[in-house]
Design a protein around this motif. Structure first.
Motif, mmCIF file in Angstrom:
data_model
loop_
_atom_site.group_PDB
_atom_site.id
_atom_site.type_symbol
_atom_site.label_atom_id
_atom_site.label_comp_id
_atom_site.label_asym_id
_atom_site.label_seq_id
_atom_site.Cartn_x
_atom_site.Cartn_y
_atom_site.Cartn_z
ATOM 1 N N LYS A 1 38.748 -16.654 90.316
ATOM 2 C CA LYS A 1 38.938 -16.157 88.685
ATOM 3 C C LYS A 1 38.177 -16.758 88.216
ATOM 4 C CE LYS A 1 42.639 -19.641 90.077
ATOM 5 N NZ LYS A 1 42.367 -20.779 91.684
ATOM 6 N N PHE A 2 36.599 -16.790 88.329
ATOM 7 C CA PHE A 2 35.519 -16.726 87.509
ATOM 8 C C PHE A 2 34.452 -16.361 88.803
ATOM 9 C CE2 PHE A 2 38.479 -20.349 86.793
ATOM 10 C CZ PHE A 2 38.751 -20.488 85.223
ATOM 11 N N LYS B 1 35.534 -23.912 78.331
ATOM 12 C CA LYS B 1 36.390 -22.227 78.768
ATOM 13 C C LYS B 1 37.595 -22.266 80.034
ATOM 14 C CE LYS B 1 36.037 -17.117 78.358
ATOM 15 N NZ LYS B 1 35.762 -16.354 78.422
ATOM 16 N N ILE B 2 36.894 -22.562 81.138
ATOM 17 C CA ILE B 2 37.081 -22.459 82.356
ATOM 18 C C ILE B 2 38.366 -23.588 82.894
ATOM 19 C CG2 ILE B 2 35.917 -19.826 82.900
ATOM 20 C CD1 ILE B 2 34.365 -22.244 84.858
ATOM 21 N N GLN B 3 37.278 -24.699 82.413
ATOM 22 C CA GLN B 3 38.367 -25.692 82.335
ATOM 23 C C GLN B 3 39.045 -26.188 82.689
ATOM 24 O OE1 GLN B 3 35.257 -29.559 81.737
ATOM 25 N NE2 GLN B 3 35.278 -29.951 83.720
ATOM 26 N N LYS B 4 39.638 -25.301 80.988
ATOM 27 C CA LYS B 4 40.335 -25.511 79.618
ATOM 28 C C LYS B 4 41.844 -24.481 80.477
ATOM 29 C CE LYS B 4 42.294 -24.703 75.442
ATOM 30 N NZ LYS B 4 41.754 -23.756 73.981
ATOM 31 N N ALA B 5 41.051 -23.595 80.896
ATOM 32 C CA ALA B 5 41.432 -22.006 81.880
ATOM 33 C C ALA B 5 42.347 -23.399 82.998
ATOM 34 C CB ALA B 5 41.443 -21.086 81.709
ATOM 35 N N THR C 1 43.361 -26.182 83.362
ATOM 36 C CA THR C 1 44.077 -27.170 83.342
ATOM 37 C C THR C 1 44.845 -26.684 82.477
ATOM 38 O OG1 THR C 1 41.786 -28.707 82.713
ATOM 39 C CG2 THR C 1 44.090 -29.569 81.801
ATOM 40 N N GLU C 2 44.777 -25.598 81.941
ATOM 41 C CA GLU C 2 46.057 -25.704 81.302
ATOM 42 C C GLU C 2 47.482 -24.962 82.273
ATOM 43 O OE1 GLU C 2 45.285 -22.509 78.774
ATOM 44 O OE2 GLU C 2 44.726 -23.963 76.847
ATOM 45 N N LYS C 3 46.625 -24.256 83.542
ATOM 46 C CA LYS C 3 47.607 -23.505 84.244
ATOM 47 C C LYS C 3 47.838 -24.564 85.308
ATOM 48 C CE LYS C 3 46.852 -20.102 88.126
ATOM 49 N NZ LYS C 3 46.050 -19.010 89.051
ATOM 50 N N ASP C 4 47.461 -25.808 85.733
ATOM 51 C CA ASP C 4 47.612 -26.821 86.538
ATOM 52 C C ASP C 4 49.333 -27.275 86.176
ATOM 53 O OD1 ASP C 4 45.985 -26.479 88.372
ATOM 54 O OD2 ASP C 4 44.383 -28.131 88.053
ATOM 55 N N GLN C 5 49.205 -27.335 85.139
ATOM 56 C CA GLN C 5 50.273 -28.033 84.070
ATOM 57 C C GLN C 5 50.615 -26.583 83.419
ATOM 58 O OE1 GLN C 5 48.201 -29.054 79.791
ATOM 59 N NE2 GLN C 5 47.379 -30.633 80.448
#
Length: 228
Positions: A137-138, A217-221, A223-227
């Motif tokens: 992913k990164f 930015k990648i942490q947010k991505a 976290t959003e994917k997990d949710q």
């Protein structure tokens, strides 16, 4: 703080997990020391796992006298860096490690490890590498470049590198021109310029800000994917 993340403002923030691929004829332990120069504020936000290359160094290491052996290499190559030996075995070795120790969200690569890391998303997308593990992913690429051999390059760069990537470009790094070429294949590159050569640099105030922004930015991505 655990390796999986932390509670912040009542919401779970996932700590990105990266597999780190070291430079030519060095080791995972050496790369850990190189990356260890980064501030704790960066290191505590990432879960970094360091892997040794599959092959013991077949010649002198540039870090002899600076870092202790043993030294490893990911694969061997000719003087023009246009033909590779043991490359398929290298890909199998990395995939096997990810199967056993993964999953990983991304790759951090330096030098030979950076060239390899930057090629893996494309090779994975073409179905010629890492077919049994989740997609990369990164990317964090330090002193990277492109593969020259069409046998690898035609697959690795067949389509743009879609995943967010952070690239360190050293002003006096002999690989800098090739690192710039690599950027042309990245859809979403973030760039840190530093005054040093072919090295894992320390972070000054500006580069620290850029890196923290990339991590956020990648942490947010994640976290959003997990949710979802």
């Amino acid at each position: 703080m655990g390796s999986q993340g932390s509670e912040e403002l009542g919401s779970f923030v996932k700590k990105p997990r990266f597999l780190c691929l070291h430079g030519f004829r060095t080791s995972g332990e050496i790369m850990k020391k190189q990356v260890g120069k980064w501030p704790e504020s960066v290191l505590q936000k990432l879960d970094l796992v360091y892997l040794d290359g599959p092959f013991p160094a077949l010649g002198k290491s540039d870090v002899e006298g600076i870092f202790d052996p043993p030294y490893y290499e990911w694969f061997q190559f000719n003087k023009e860096f246009s033909e590779y030996t043991n490359f398929d075995k290298c890909l199998e070795y990395i995939e096997d490690y990810i199967i056993k120790q993964g999953p990983f969200d991304g790759l951090v690569g330096f030098s030979q490890g950076a060239i390899l890391s930057a090629a893996l998303p494309g090779l994975q997308a073409k179905g010629v590498a890492l077919t049994k593990v989740p997609e990369i992913k990164f990317l964090i690429i330090i002193g990277g470049a492109k593969f020259k051999s069409p046998a690898v390059a035609d697959d690795a760069y067949a389509s743009p590198i879609q995943c967010p990537s952070l690239h360190f470009l050293g002003e006096t790094d002999f690989l800098k021109p090739y690192g710039l070429e690599l950027l042309e294949h990245c859809v979403e590159p973030t760039i840190i310029h530093h005054p040093k050569g072919h090295t894992v640099p320390r972070l000054d105030e500006k580069s620290l800000e850029t890196m923290m922004s990339f991590i956020d930015k990648i942490q947010k991505a994640l976290t959003e994917k997990d949710q979802q």
